[in-house]
Design a protein around this motif. Structure first.
Motif, mmCIF file in Angstrom:
data_model
loop_
_atom_site.group_PDB
_atom_site.id
_atom_site.type_symbol
_atom_site.label_atom_id
_atom_site.label_comp_id
_atom_site.label_asym_id
_atom_site.label_seq_id
_atom_site.Cartn_x
_atom_site.Cartn_y
_atom_site.Cartn_z
ATOM 1 N N SER A 160 0.829 -1.201 0.000
ATOM 2 C CA SER A 160 0.000 0.000 0.000
ATOM 3 C C SER A 160 0.867 1.256 0.000
ATOM 4 N N TYR A 161 0.378 2.263 -0.746
ATOM 5 C CA TYR A 161 1.074 3.541 -0.844
ATOM 6 C C TYR A 161 0.055 4.669 -0.715
ATOM 7 N N VAL A 162 0.484 5.783 -0.121
ATOM 8 C CA VAL A 162 -0.391 6.932 0.048
ATOM 9 C C VAL A 162 -0.003 8.015 -0.953
ATOM 10 N N LEU A 163 -0.995 8.694 -1.502
ATOM 11 C CA LEU A 163 -0.756 9.747 -2.486
ATOM 12 C C LEU A 163 -0.426 11.059 -1.769
ATOM 13 N N GLU A 164 0.695 11.651 -2.135
ATOM 14 C CA GLU A 164 1.118 12.937 -1.574
ATOM 15 C C GLU A 164 1.257 13.949 -2.703
ATOM 16 N N GLU A 165 0.722 15.149 -2.508
ATOM 17 C CA GLU A 165 0.785 16.190 -3.527
ATOM 18 C C GLU A 165 2.080 16.992 -3.416
ATOM 19 N N ALA A 166 2.575 17.450 -4.556
ATOM 20 C CA ALA A 166 3.786 18.264 -4.600
ATOM 21 C C ALA A 166 3.554 19.618 -3.929
#
Length: 252
Positions: free
Chosen positions: A160-166
């Motif tokens: 599992s991976y979490v989405l992080e915004e720039a």
């Protein structure tokens, strides 16, 4: 068109940083902190600033100077410790604080400077970082006024991976050991931790340099940050360059 990006004074370098501006600020503890530019911004009187930096300096040093004056409205970073006033303002509901894993902060800044809108990372999966609910701002009575939202989580290769915004900001303030008139920069040891990344994230990046050299004096292979990311260069005086406080002095 000239490539000479040198400005005459710190006041000129920060003259257009107004109220409510967002800033990416380099430094790690008190190492590599653009203290002269921060001091000029303090003197300018800008307030309501939204700051992105690993930490918020110490009490009265670095970003702590702006913090103590109530000039910072929101801070994004990975570390609150060592600054009692920062902790006090956060718990009292006077400042909004978004905390994140240190590597995530570094990559969000790098992604912003590279034109990458978002990325997936395993850091924070299964915690409030991904699930939401981290207190960003408190009410004066200690209840949570603003909490972090949940983030998208996806699975790749069974993990599992979490989405992080720039992260991108209006301005960036950084400090380099050496720099030329074209804005090419070299950082010294731990000062390289966040300064290049902060510089990449800023739409207008201002670098204070301890030693100004002429174009061609820097070995291209030794340049840590190319001048394309830097819009203004402020040469420091020898006295300013030598002002490097020690965060924790240890003796034996």
């Amino acid at each position: 068109m000239t490539l000479d990006k040198v400005v005459a004074s710190a006041e000129q370098a920060v003259a257009d940083i107004g109220d409510g501006a967002s800033l990416a600020v380099g430094g790690f503890g008190l190492c590599g902190v653009p203290a002269v530019l921060i001091g000029a911004l303090y003197d300018r009187g800008s307030t309501g600033l939204r700051v992105v930096s690993n930490n918020c300096g110490l009490d009265g040093r670095g970003l702590g100077q702006l913090l103590a004056a109530g000039r910072i409205a929101r801070a994004m970073g990975s570390y609150v410790g060592e600054n009692k006033e920062f902790a006090r303002q956060y718990l009292a509901g006077e400042i909004e604080v978004e905390l994140m894993p240190q590597g995530t902060l570094a990559e969000r800044l790098r992604a912003g400077g590279s034109g990458i809108p978002a990325f997936y990372t395993p850091a924070g999966v299964g915690t409030l970082v991904a699930e939401g609910g981290l207190p960003w701002r408190y009410h004066a009575d200690g209840s949570v006024a603003v909490a972090s939202p949940p983030k998208e989580v996806r699975e790749f290769g069974g993990r599992s991976y979490v989405l992080e915004e720039a992260i991108t900001t209006d301005f960036a303030l950084v400090r380099a050991a050496r720099g030329d008139r074209h804005g090419n920069l070299v950082f010294h040891q731990a000062a390289r931790n966040f300064n290049p990344l902060a510089a990449m994230a800023g739409r207008i990046t201002v670098a204070e340099v301890e030693e100004l050299v002429e174009p061609g004096d820097l070995d291209p292979d030794a340049v840590h940050l190319p001048g394309v990311f830097v819009q203004r260069v402020l040469p420091l005086t020898p006295e300013q360059a030598a002002d490097k406080p020690i965060e924790k002095r240890t003796t034996r």
